[in-house]
Design a protein around this motif. Structure first.
Motif, PDB file in Angstrom:
ATOM      1  N   ASN A   1      -1.851  -0.116  -6.605  1.00  0.00           N
ATOM      2  CA  ASN A   1      -1.068  -0.818  -6.655  1.00  0.00           C
ATOM      3  C   ASN A   1      -0.933  -1.780  -8.110  1.00  0.00           C
ATOM      4  O   ASN A   1      -0.472  -1.876  -8.732  1.00  0.00           O
ATOM      5  CB  ASN A   1      -0.538  -1.496  -5.489  1.00  0.00           C
ATOM      6  CG  ASN A   1       0.747  -2.010  -5.514  1.00  0.00           C
ATOM      7  OD1 ASN A   1       1.652  -1.016  -5.332  1.00  0.00           O
ATOM      8  ND2 ASN A   1       0.825  -3.578  -5.574  1.00  0.00           N
TER       9      ASN A   1
ATOM     10  N   LEU B   1      -6.670   0.581  -1.820  1.00  0.00           N
ATOM     11  CA  LEU B   1      -5.122   0.514  -2.064  1.00  0.00           C
ATOM     12  C   LEU B   1      -4.182  -0.419  -3.127  1.00  0.00           C
ATOM     13  O   LEU B   1      -3.199  -0.328  -4.015  1.00  0.00           O
ATOM     14  CB  LEU B   1      -4.293   1.575  -0.936  1.00  0.00           C
ATOM     15  CG  LEU B   1      -4.201   2.331  -0.378  1.00  0.00           C
ATOM     16  CD1 LEU B   1      -3.964   2.987   1.393  1.00  0.00           C
ATOM     17  CD2 LEU B   1      -3.795   3.872  -1.211  1.00  0.00           C
ATOM     18  N   LYS B   2      -4.511  -1.050  -3.222  1.00  0.00           N
ATOM     19  CA  LYS B   2      -4.118  -2.556  -3.616  1.00  0.00           C
ATOM     20  C   LYS B   2      -4.506  -2.568  -4.818  1.00  0.00           C
ATOM     21  O   LYS B   2      -3.927  -3.528  -5.873  1.00  0.00           O
ATOM     22  CB  LYS B   2      -5.439  -4.089  -2.375  1.00  0.00           C
ATOM     23  CG  LYS B   2      -4.204  -4.427  -1.310  1.00  0.00           C
ATOM     24  CD  LYS B   2      -4.451  -4.839  -0.258  1.00  0.00           C
ATOM     25  CE  LYS B   2      -3.951  -5.930   0.980  1.00  0.00           C
ATOM     26  NZ  LYS B   2      -4.311  -6.220   1.015  1.00  0.00           N
TER      27      LYS B   2
ATOM     28  N   THR C   1       0.842  -1.199   0.066  1.00  0.00           N
ATOM     29  CA  THR C   1       0.335   0.083  -0.172  1.00  0.00           C
ATOM     30  C   THR C   1       0.705   1.198  -0.080  1.00  0.00           C
ATOM     31  O   THR C   1       0.926   2.696  -0.501  1.00  0.00           O
ATOM     32  CB  THR C   1      -1.162  -0.015   1.212  1.00  0.00           C
ATOM     33  OG1 THR C   1       0.116  -0.190   2.384  1.00  0.00           O
ATOM     34  CG2 THR C   1      -2.170  -1.173   0.591  1.00  0.00           C
TER      35      THR C   1
ATOM     36  N   ILE D   1      -7.641   1.300   2.407  1.00  0.00           N
ATOM     37  CA  ILE D   1      -6.988  -1.103   2.175  1.00  0.00           C
ATOM     38  C   ILE D   1      -7.262  -1.029   0.741  1.00  0.00           C
ATOM     39  O   ILE D   1      -5.845  -1.853  -0.214  1.00  0.00           O
ATOM     40  CB  ILE D   1      -6.449  -1.229   3.672  1.00  0.00           C
ATOM     41  CG1 ILE D   1      -5.613  -0.640   4.758  1.00  0.00           C
ATOM     42  CG2 ILE D   1      -5.370  -2.423   3.214  1.00  0.00           C
ATOM     43  CD1 ILE D   1      -6.450  -1.085   5.757  1.00  0.00           C
TER      44      ILE D   1
END
Length: 998
Positions: free
Chosen positions: A652, A648-649, A619, A645
């Motif tokens: 990514n 964010l993953k 993250t 979270i």
């Protein structure tokens, strides 16, 4: 167990004894509350409100009521005008909003209906089977149970007669707690009994084959022409379905205001008939028009204004309406109108200064249902309103003088009950039924305690005797029959104290509530009422609450309206559908926003908390402090941080870099919706600096999206700044970029209130990717949970129970759904799963007070309020003689005393809990600031829910014992209550300030 305990044990969440439910069930389309405001002591406030869901529920409720000898009142939509569904002696009110099942027996052309189903709903179900209603009350959105109980006439009565002519059976829970099935002549026990002989739980309604309905109108210049045409209708036996005559004022008003196809300034006769009968009906219509100087043109019957109920509703938009309807032989019409004209003023000239108009429906046996309307010339909350309301009694007497009867008795006209009940339907007439004696004997034999709808239809002997004051007081007013205006001018006027008191809590909302005409149109379109069919959650119920609150004050001498109650009646998501259908043009959603802001601005601001959402490499690698693209996480995500979270993953995996703004940041959403403009502008300035040079802000919660996309643009001019960034919800950003195949998978997509702006675009893109999306609307109440009381849980459960698994656009809603056991995830988490990312699990280190600590805090606070008041009783007693100057003057005198009291309360409460806070902090790893914040929040919750009028009752008794001179107890009590509410914030601020020192 007590009565309340037994009801609660039986009905669980469908039992209510809170103020918001009780007060919202204390008004109908008539003027019973106004009679209470004028000094007639009728207890129109139920003690308990219950929502039965089955026949078994009703039987058990009746048995409990019999055990405790408590009155029962059945309630449908509250659209009657005679107090039929309003308590006259408190008790248990049964709201049938959750008993609405309809089954169509096609072979026998009968609808099997529960009492809470509306006639409109029955008609819709019937039309799906090629059938339709034969007749229904002019209040199409009223309930079947109410229509049968009052044995109405209405649309279709020209061909099919009374409602009782169209009922095959009634199932009734009688006053012995037994369920009985009534057919044939026994239907007289229920039809027209107004709920006094039992509770209707099921009925069979006759249907006819569906046929398109044609509408023609004949307009006449004069009353004489119209009357002759009515006689011709009966002589020619024209096979119409429904015939209605609008008076000249009503015709003009409806044509100009609602574009109704009526000719202004004329008598308009509307004829409705099945399309196949056109060859039989239309030649006779043209013949009548030609014979009596009428003009024929095509009409329309589909608008709500087409029904008599719609006319009553439309006319009330000009002010409080005095209405009476009765049955007379058509040959007596001119005599009735001439008599009314002598006392009410000119026919066809309806105005607050005088005059009246009529709306007439033809019934099949040469009987007319004549609705006469006149207006009140003063405010409904004027102390001398009774003199105008007396005109209702005057109209009653004129109907009787010409050999007619009333159509409804309610609490007003018991002496005319025999006359009304024996002016009966063809069914009972053919069977030789003396309906009055049938009902009277059944009532006396089965309900000697007068528990079933006491005060209605018959003179009460033991209960609800306050209703006997109505005819007495109105007859007194009518003793000045030809000088009502003169006497009214001599009488002391001005707003009743109850209205002035309630308005201090509710501001403009109280004013507009008096404009509500109780037509229930808002109820028919309200998505929240469909989701939670409870009266306070429909706009009509919200406005009725105000009328009930004023009555409560006039009956009890005081009332306190806690913030939690205000939140309950204003906590909807303001979709605005009610605004579009309101005949009175009340800006309902705008008023509810203003009302909700009164509570939202009092929510204590929680301390900033920065969660470690960037704690791992996966993250953290997404975060680029120099990026021109901002991912706004913000404080609104604190209840469900795992979504951030997961987001964010996803970013990514997509290789995107963004500047991550964490959970301590605040967009200012709550300040924006609560009207805390200065605080909002401060946060906006900080955030604009943070977003300097940003091209795009990507939001995770709908609340932050609305704030950045709308509020920042609205407020930017005030601070001399323009926000140039685009605002994009993360879900839309993802759907534009990721490649997934829906494969026909079904999604129940919950569209939270603040995501409505972009929801359709998301649905379109999901459909393009092969998903089948069902749009689920309805606010979960998650963001305002602190201020909407029970509503959040009720809404979440209702949505979940109806749709099963939910995919929502709101992380807060997902958390709320899951907290009540509903299978729910956010669309962000759903999309993550589709690209192979497991939704994150995250636990927030938090602190919550246990129930014992909450109970201790509550008890100590109430005790502290009372003891602090008692400590100042001598000085307050020394001021009470000034109460005769009125509440505003008296408040100025005692304001310094109350300010000192509330500050002392806050400080003393802080001392009482400081040791407990230190101990809890040492026992756990939670920061002391978080524990303090929880105590402050709970203090706020207690202050927002407690009814202070009940808390200070012991003090008022002590005060009375200390005073020897005369004083106005209502003024003293109201002044103390209002000041305690106004300065309640000082209790919280003093409490928080003292705790911050430990």
């Amino acid at each position: 167990m007590s009565l309340a305990d037994e009801l609660k044990d039986l009905l669980k969440d469908n039992f209510h004894d809170e103020l918001v439910e009780r007060l919202s069930h204390s008004a109908d389309m008539g003027f019973v509350p106004e009679l209470v405001w004028s000094g007639i002591k009728i207890n129109i406030i139920p003690d308990y409100v219950v929502y039965p869901k089955s026949v078994e529920d009703v039987i058990n409720i009746v048995k409990i009521a019999l055990k405790y000898k408590v009155p029962l009142v059945p309630y449908g939509r509250g659209t009657n005008r005679y107090g039929n569904a309003i308590p006259a002696d408190g008790g248990i009110l049964l709201d049938f909003s959750k008993m609405t099942n309809v089954t169509i027996d096609e072979g026998n052309k009968v609808a099997i209906v529960e009492p809470g189903a509306t006639w409109k709903l029955v008609d819709i179900y019937a039309q799906q089977k090629g059938l339709q209603l034969r007749t229904f009350p002019s209040s199409y959105d009223s309930t079947v149970g109410g229509g049968i109980a009052s044995d109405s006439l209405g649309i279709g009565s020209y061909e099919y007669g009374f409602i009782s002519d169209n009922v095959t059976f009634v199932e009734l829970v009688n006053p012995k707690g037994e369920i009985v099935r009534l057919e044939g002549k026994d239907l007289a026990i229920a039809c027209g009994a107004e709920g006094t002989t039992g509770i209707i739980v099921k009925a069979g309604i006759k249907l006819r084959n569906f046929s398109p309905t044609e509408a023609m109108v004949i307009s006449f210049e004069s009353l004489d022409q119209m009357v002759k045409a009515v006689g011709e209708f009966y002589r020619e036996v024209i096979p119409a379905w429904h015939v209605q005559v609008r008076g000249p004022y009503i015709s003009t008003y409806m044509a100009e205001k609602y574009k109704a196809p009526l000719e202004p300034q004329k008598w308009n006769m509307i004829i409705l008939y099945p399309s196949p009968r056109s060859p039989l009906v239309e030649p006779k219509i043209y013949k009548i028009a030609q014979s009596y100087g009428g003009k024929v043109f095509e009409g329309e019957w589909t608008g709500w204004w087409s029904f008599n109920h719609g006319v009553a509703a439309a006319l009330r938009t000009q002010g409080l309406l005095i209405h009476q309807h009765g049955l007379i032989h058509y040959t007596k019409l001119v005599e009735l109108l001439n008599n009314l004209e002598k006392t009410l003023g000119k026919l066809g000239d309806l105005s607050p200064d005088g005059g009246f108009d009529v709306d007439i429906a033809l019934e099949r046996r040469e009987i007319l249902l004549v609705n006469s309307f006149t207006q009140v010339s003063i405010s409904p909350v004027d102390k001398k309103i009774l003199y105008d309301l007396a005109k209702n009694t005057l109209m009653m007497e004129e109907y009787i003088k010409v050999g007619g009867s009333l159509l409804s008795i309610g609490i007003f006209a018991h002496k005319y009950a025999k006359n009304r009940l024996n002016n009966t339907s063809k069914t009972f007439s053919d069977l030789g039924v003396d309906r009055y004696e049938t009902i009277r004997k059944y009532k006396e034999e089965t309900d000697p305690e007068e528990l079933f709808n006491p005060g209605k239809l018959f003179d009460p002997k033991n209960r609800a005797k306050g209703v006997l004051e109505i005819p007495k007081r109105q007859q007194e007013a009518l003793s000045f029959r030809f000088a009502i205006g003169f006497v009214k001018r001599l009488s002391p006027g001005g707003e009743v104290e109850g209205f002035k008191h309630v308005r201090r809590y509710l501001e403009d909302f109280a004013d507009y509530s008096l404009m509500c005409i109780d037509c229930a149109m808002c109820v028919t379109v309200c998505p929240q009422y469909r989701l939670i069919p409870q009266w306070p959650y429909a706009p009509k119920g919200m406005f009725d609450f105000v009328k009930g609150a004023i009555a409560y004050y006039e009956l009890q001498g005081s009332i306190d309206i806690p913030d939690s109650v205000i939140a309950e009646i204003s906590g909807c998501h303001k979709c605005g559908l009610c605004d579009g259908v309101c005949p009175a043009r009340i800006p309902i959603s705008t008023l509810l926003i203003k009302l909700n802001s009164l509570v939202a601005k009092k929510i204590p601001e929680e301390p900033a908390v920065e969660l470690s959402i960037l704690s791992d490499q996966e993250t953290a690698s997404v975060n680029d402090p120099n990026s021109q693209y901002i991912l706004w996480v913000g404080k609104n995500i604190l209840t469900n941080p795992s979504v951030a979270i997961t987001a964010l993953k996803i970013l990514n995996k997509m290789g995107l870099k963004v500047k991550v703004v964490g959970t301590s940041a605040d967009s200012g959403f709550l300040d924006y919706i609560s009207g805390n403009g200065n605080r909002f502008l401060e946060k906006m300035k900080q955030n604009l600096n943070l977003a300097n040079n940003a091209l795009e802000i990507i939001t995770i919660t709908p609340e932050d999206y609305r704030t950045f996309s709308t509020a920042y643009k609205d407020y930017s001019k005030l601070i001399g700044s323009e926000s140039y960034f685009e605002v994009v919800p993360l879900e839309l950003r993802l759907l534009k970029s990721i490649v997934i195949e829906g494969g026909g998978e079904n999604i129940n997509l919950h569209v939270a209130c603040f995501s409505s702006e972009y929801a359709d675009e998301i649905i379109r893109r999901l459909n393009e990717k092969g998903f089948k999306v069902k749009k689920v609307e309805g606010c979960s109440g998650a963001i305002l949970e602190k201020s909407v009381g029970k509503r959040a849980d009720l809404m979440a459960r209702a949505i979940g129970e109806r749709y099963g698994k939910i995919v929502t656009l709101c992380p807060l809603a997902a958390a709320k759904f899951r907290s009540v056991g509903i299978d729910a995830i956010t669309l962000i988490e759903f999309l993550a799963q589709k690209i192979g990312i497991q939704a994150a699990q995250y636990k927030v280190s938090s602190f919550q007070l246990d129930e014992n600590a909450k109970e201790y805090l509550r008890n100590e606070l109430l005790s502290s309020i009372l003891s602090s008041l008692n400590s100042q009783v001598s000085i307050i007693a020394d001021t009470v003689t000034f109460s005769t100057s009125g509440i505003d003057e008296y408040k100025k005198i005692i304001e310094p005393i109350i300010v000192e009291i509330v500050e002392n309360i806050g400080k003393s409460m802080a001392k009482k809990v400081s040791n407990a806070i230190s101990q809890k902090a040492s026992e756990s790893s939670v920061d002391k600031a978080i524990i303090v914040a929880e105590y402050v929040k709970e203090m706020s919750n207690i202050l927002s829910t407690v009814e202070l009028d009940k808390v200070i009752q012991p003090f008022m008794s002590v005060l009375k014992s200390k005073v020897t001179e005369e004083y106005d107890e209502k003024v003293v009590s109201s002044a103390i209550l209002q000041l305690l509410r106004e300065y309640g914030e000082k209790i919280k601020s003093a409490f928080a300030s003292e705790l911050s020192k430990i």
